[in-house]
Design a protein around this motif. Sequence first.
Motif, PDB file in Angstrom:
ATOM      1  N   UNK A 157       0.423  -1.333   0.241  1.00  0.00           N
ATOM      2  CA  UNK A 157      -0.310   0.217  -0.213  1.00  0.00           C
ATOM      3  C   UNK A 157       1.265   1.318  -0.266  1.00  0.00           C
ATOM      4  N   UNK A 158       0.473   2.285  -0.698  1.00  0.00           N
ATOM      5  CA  UNK A 158       1.314   4.028  -0.627  1.00  0.00           C
ATOM      6  C   UNK A 158       0.983   4.368   0.634  1.00  0.00           C
ATOM      7  N   UNK A 159      -0.122   4.217   1.261  1.00  0.00           N
ATOM      8  CA  UNK A 159      -0.938   4.972   2.225  1.00  0.00           C
ATOM      9  C   UNK A 159      -1.090   4.380   3.660  1.00  0.00           C
ATOM     10  N   UNK A 160      -1.302   4.582   4.519  1.00  0.00           N
ATOM     11  CA  UNK A 160      -1.769   4.102   5.993  1.00  0.00           C
ATOM     12  C   UNK A 160      -3.024   4.231   5.847  1.00  0.00           C
ATOM     13  N   UNK A 161      -4.413   3.804   6.472  1.00  0.00           N
ATOM     14  CA  UNK A 161      -5.299   3.926   6.575  1.00  0.00           C
ATOM     15  C   UNK A 161      -5.943   3.420   7.736  1.00  0.00           C
ATOM     16  N   UNK A 162      -7.779   4.579   7.822  1.00  0.00           N
ATOM     17  CA  UNK A 162      -8.079   4.180   8.729  1.00  0.00           C
ATOM     18  C   UNK A 162      -9.444   3.785   8.813  1.00  0.00           C
ATOM     19  N   UNK A 163      -9.367   2.311   8.615  1.00  0.00           N
ATOM     20  CA  UNK A 163     -10.665   1.673   7.924  1.00  0.00           C
ATOM     21  C   UNK A 163     -11.975   2.574   8.803  1.00  0.00           C
ATOM     22  N   UNK A 164     -12.931   1.977   7.867  1.00  0.00           N
ATOM     23  CA  UNK A 164     -14.722   2.375   8.271  1.00  0.00           C
ATOM     24  C   UNK A 164     -14.816   4.194   9.184  1.00  0.00           C
ATOM     25  N   UNK A 165     -13.780   5.193   8.150  1.00  0.00           N
ATOM     26  CA  UNK A 165     -13.765   5.994   8.984  1.00  0.00           C
ATOM     27  C   UNK A 165     -14.214   7.342   7.757  1.00  0.00           C
ATOM     28  N   UNK A 166     -14.151   8.558   8.398  1.00  0.00           N
ATOM     29  CA  UNK A 166     -14.014   9.988   6.821  1.00  0.00           C
ATOM     30  C   UNK A 166     -13.145  10.608   7.253  1.00  0.00           C
ATOM     31  N   UNK A 167     -12.755  11.051   6.515  1.00  0.00           N
ATOM     32  CA  UNK A 167     -11.896  12.396   6.821  1.00  0.00           C
ATOM     33  C   UNK A 167     -12.637  13.576   7.470  1.00  0.00           C
ATOM     34  N   UNK A 168     -11.645  14.281   8.224  1.00  0.00           N
ATOM     35  CA  UNK A 168     -12.712  15.885   8.967  1.00  0.00           C
ATOM     36  C   UNK A 168     -11.185  16.761   8.388  1.00  0.00           C
ATOM     37  N   UNK A 169     -12.203  17.977   8.741  1.00  0.00           N
ATOM     38  CA  UNK A 169     -10.868  19.189   8.034  1.00  0.00           C
ATOM     39  C   UNK A 169     -10.910  19.495  10.069  1.00  0.00           C
ATOM     40  N   UNK A 170      -9.579  19.738  10.119  1.00  0.00           N
ATOM     41  CA  UNK A 170      -9.309  20.688  11.125  1.00  0.00           C
ATOM     42  C   UNK A 170      -9.706  21.541  11.952  1.00  0.00           C
ATOM     43  N   UNK A 171      -9.997  21.961  13.089  1.00  0.00           N
ATOM     44  CA  UNK A 171     -10.319  23.316  14.068  1.00  0.00           C
ATOM     45  C   UNK A 171      -9.356  24.228  13.486  1.00  0.00           C
ATOM     46  N   UNK A 172      -8.813  24.722  11.501  1.00  0.00           N
ATOM     47  CA  UNK A 172      -8.341  25.631  11.545  1.00  0.00           C
ATOM     48  C   UNK A 172      -9.029  26.895  11.341  1.00  0.00           C
ATOM     49  N   UNK A 173      -8.594  27.942  10.837  1.00  0.00           N
ATOM     50  CA  UNK A 173      -9.115  29.607   9.995  1.00  0.00           C
ATOM     51  C   UNK A 173      -9.651  29.522   9.284  1.00  0.00           C
ATOM     52  N   UNK A 174     -10.042  30.574   8.979  1.00  0.00           N
ATOM     53  CA  UNK A 174     -11.651  29.818   7.473  1.00  0.00           C
ATOM     54  C   UNK A 174     -10.206  30.078   6.175  1.00  0.00           C
ATOM     55  N   UNK A 175      -9.604  29.538   5.820  1.00  0.00           N
ATOM     56  CA  UNK A 175      -9.486  29.193   4.565  1.00  0.00           C
ATOM     57  C   UNK A 175      -9.746  29.624   3.728  1.00  0.00           C
ATOM     58  N   UNK A 176      -9.021  30.990   2.891  1.00  0.00           N
ATOM     59  CA  UNK A 176      -8.379  32.179   1.845  1.00  0.00           C
ATOM     60  C   UNK A 176      -8.749  33.248   2.982  1.00  0.00           C
ATOM     61  N   UNK A 177      -8.531  33.232   4.491  1.00  0.00           N
ATOM     62  CA  UNK A 177      -9.068  34.116   5.659  1.00  0.00           C
ATOM     63  C   UNK A 177     -10.660  34.341   5.172  1.00  0.00           C
ATOM     64  N   UNK A 178     -11.648  33.306   4.720  1.00  0.00           N
ATOM     65  CA  UNK A 178     -12.730  33.598   4.552  1.00  0.00           C
ATOM     66  C   UNK A 178     -13.552  34.088   3.376  1.00  0.00           C
ATOM     67  N   UNK A 179     -12.680  34.276   2.338  1.00  0.00           N
ATOM     68  CA  UNK A 179     -13.272  34.176   1.207  1.00  0.00           C
ATOM     69  C   UNK A 179     -14.340  33.365   0.737  1.00  0.00           C
ATOM     70  N   UNK A 180     -14.955  33.448  -0.356  1.00  0.00           N
ATOM     71  CA  UNK A 180     -16.397  33.015  -0.527  1.00  0.00           C
ATOM     72  C   UNK A 180     -15.754  32.035  -2.177  1.00  0.00           C
ATOM     73  N   UNK A 181     -15.335  30.856  -1.778  1.00  0.00           N
ATOM     74  CA  UNK A 181     -15.036  29.476  -2.383  1.00  0.00           C
ATOM     75  C   UNK A 181     -16.161  28.464  -2.769  1.00  0.00           C
ATOM     76  N   UNK A 182     -16.484  28.313  -4.017  1.00  0.00           N
ATOM     77  CA  UNK A 182     -17.783  26.820  -4.192  1.00  0.00           C
ATOM     78  C   UNK A 182     -17.001  25.551  -3.033  1.00  0.00           C
TER      79      UNK A 182
END
Length: 622
Positions: A201-226
Amino acid sequence: MIKKTILIASIILILVTVACKTAALPMNTEKENTTREKKIVVYQVFTRLFGNKNRNNKPWGTIEENGVGKFNDFTDEALDEIKDLGVSYIWYTGVPHHALVRDYTAIGISNDDPDVVKGRAGSPYAVKDYYNVNPDLAVSPAHRLEEFEALIARTHKAGLKLIIDIVPNHIARKYEGKNNPEGIRDFGADDDVSVVYKRDNNFYYIPNSHFEVPDTAAPLNGEVNPMSDGKFTEVPAKWTGNGSSMAKPDKNDWYETVKVNYGIRPDGTKDFPELPAGYDTKSVAEHFDFWNGKEVPDSWKKFKDIALFWMAKGVDGFRYDMAEMVPYEFWSYMNSAIKMQNADAFLLAEVYNPREYRNYIRLGKMDYLYDKVETYDKLKEVIQGKALPDELSDIQRGMKDIEHHMLHFLDNHDEQRLASPEFAGTPEKGKPLMVVSTTISSAPTMIYFGQEVGEAGNENGGFGTHSRTSIFDYVGVPSHQRWMNNGKFDGGQLTDKEKSLRDFYKRLLNFSVSSSALMGEFQEIQTLNRQSTMGFDPGIYAFTRWSDTQKLIVVTNFSWTTTSNFELKIPSDVIAIWNLMDGDYTITDQIYNNSTILLHVVNGEGKAKITIAPSESFIYQL
C-alpha cells in the motif's frame, strides 16, 4: 512547513524506535569526499517568488493582485549574475506541481479544495503530480513542462547545475498523476483500503472512517469559494503527513498531506530487507547490487521512478524534504540507483537528528545533510547573545569525520530571515555569521535569494507571516525586487547599503570557491586566546585553515557594539605544521584586500596585532 520544528522531538523518537543504528559508527572506509578541488555554493530560490515584479503585497492577494514569478524570469542575465556571485548550483524550490487554489480546469487540472490547501498559492510540500511542474510558473500553463525544460537548458548554459525538491514522506491529499509515463500507476491506485497497513500500500488507512477537516482558521481568510465548506471527501481517511493517525488531524498537523508508506509497520518494525552489517563502508555500486532483484515496497519503486524521470530531463540532483522520516534503507535503494546513472548527482537531505547523520550519509548514501541543529543553531544563539562562539570549535571537532557532508546555511525558505529582528536583527550583524558559516569547514555553503541584499522578510502574506518570506502566498520580495530592477538584474534600485552587502557576499563566496585551504585542515585557536590574550573580547572567534599551498587565519567579531584590540596568538603546533621559521610574515585580508598586518614568529610561536570593528571579519592569508 509551518510548525515543522514542533515535530522534531517526536521525529527523533520515531527514528530511535524505527530506524536507529548504533550512533558511534566506524569511520567509513569508502573514500570520503575530501579531495574536491573547491567548495560548493548553492543558491536557493523560491521559484514562484524570484521573478515577481509586483510590489502590492496584499495579504491573501491573488496572482492578479500580487503577481507571480515565472520560469522565463530566469533570463540569461539573471543566471549570469547568480553565477558571478560564486554559485555552483541553483536549487529551484517549489517546482513540482503542488496543490494550490486557482482554476486550471481548462488544461485538465482539477481544482484543489481550500480546506486542505495552506494559503492561496499552496505549500510546495503538498505535491499533486510528480511528473509535471507548477502551472503558476509558466507563461503558458499548458506547456509548463517545456518551459521548465528550457530553464534547465539556460541554467546549464550559464555554467550552473540545478537541483529540485523531492518530498518523499508525504504528498497532497488530492494527488492526481495525470502525466504519468506509460506503465506508471498512480499513488494509492492499487491499495487495499480495508486495512491500516500492507507492505505494498502507498498509504496508511483508518478503515471505516471519513476524513474531517481540522479546526483551522477560515481558508482564504474567509473568502467565498464554492469548495470551501469545511469538508473534504476522503473515505477511508488516511494518515496525515507528519504521522497522525487521527481521522481529524490537529490544525498544527500537516493536514494538507498524507503520509507515504515505506514498509514500516505501525508498530515500527520493518517489512523489507535490511542492510547487512558493514554496509556503512560499502560503495554505491555495492549498495546498488544489494538491492538488485530484491522485493521492496511499492512506494520505493514509485519514488525511484520519479527521481530517474527528472534526472533524464537534465536535473543534476535533489533536495529531499524531511528525509529522516523515511528509512535509510530506502535511501540506499534510491540514491544508489541515481548514482549509478550520474555519479556526480547532488543529493541533499533535510535531517535534524545528529544521532542519525552518519546513518543517512553512509547507509543512505546522501551527499549532504543540513547542518541546522548544530552550526546554524549555535550561530543564532551567538548573535542573539545567548552563547559564546567558543562552542563552534566543539561542533567542528565532533563532526570532523563527516564535515564535508554537512551543508551550512543561515537562511532558507523554512527559517527566519537572517536579517529579520527575530534572528540577527540587521544584515550587517549577519555578516560575521556568514564568514564563519562559509569558512569553518569544507562543507557546501547555501544562501537563500534576497539574503545577499539583506531581505528581512517583513511582509505578511496572509497564511505566511513576517520574519519568513512566505512560501504559501503570492508575494513580492522587496530587497530582491530592488536588485532585480524590473528584470534588468543589475541592482539598479538597491540602496548603497544593499549594494555594499551584495559586494561582501560576492567577495566572500568567490574567495571560498577558489580557496584550497577551505578544503583542507581546521584548527581552532580560540581556547589559547580566550585564556591568555588581553582584549580578546567575548564576541571574538578565531581559527586557522590550511592546505599545502594556502594558510589562512580567520578572525571575526560577533559584537555589534565593541571594537576589539588584541595581539592574536598562533600556537606553536600550527606554526610548526605551517613550517614557519622565526621572523616577520605579511598577512593580508582576502575579503577586501585593504588590511595588511604582520605575523611575528618568535621562538616558534606567532603573534599578530588585530584591531577589529563591530561585525567585522578578516580572512588573513599568509
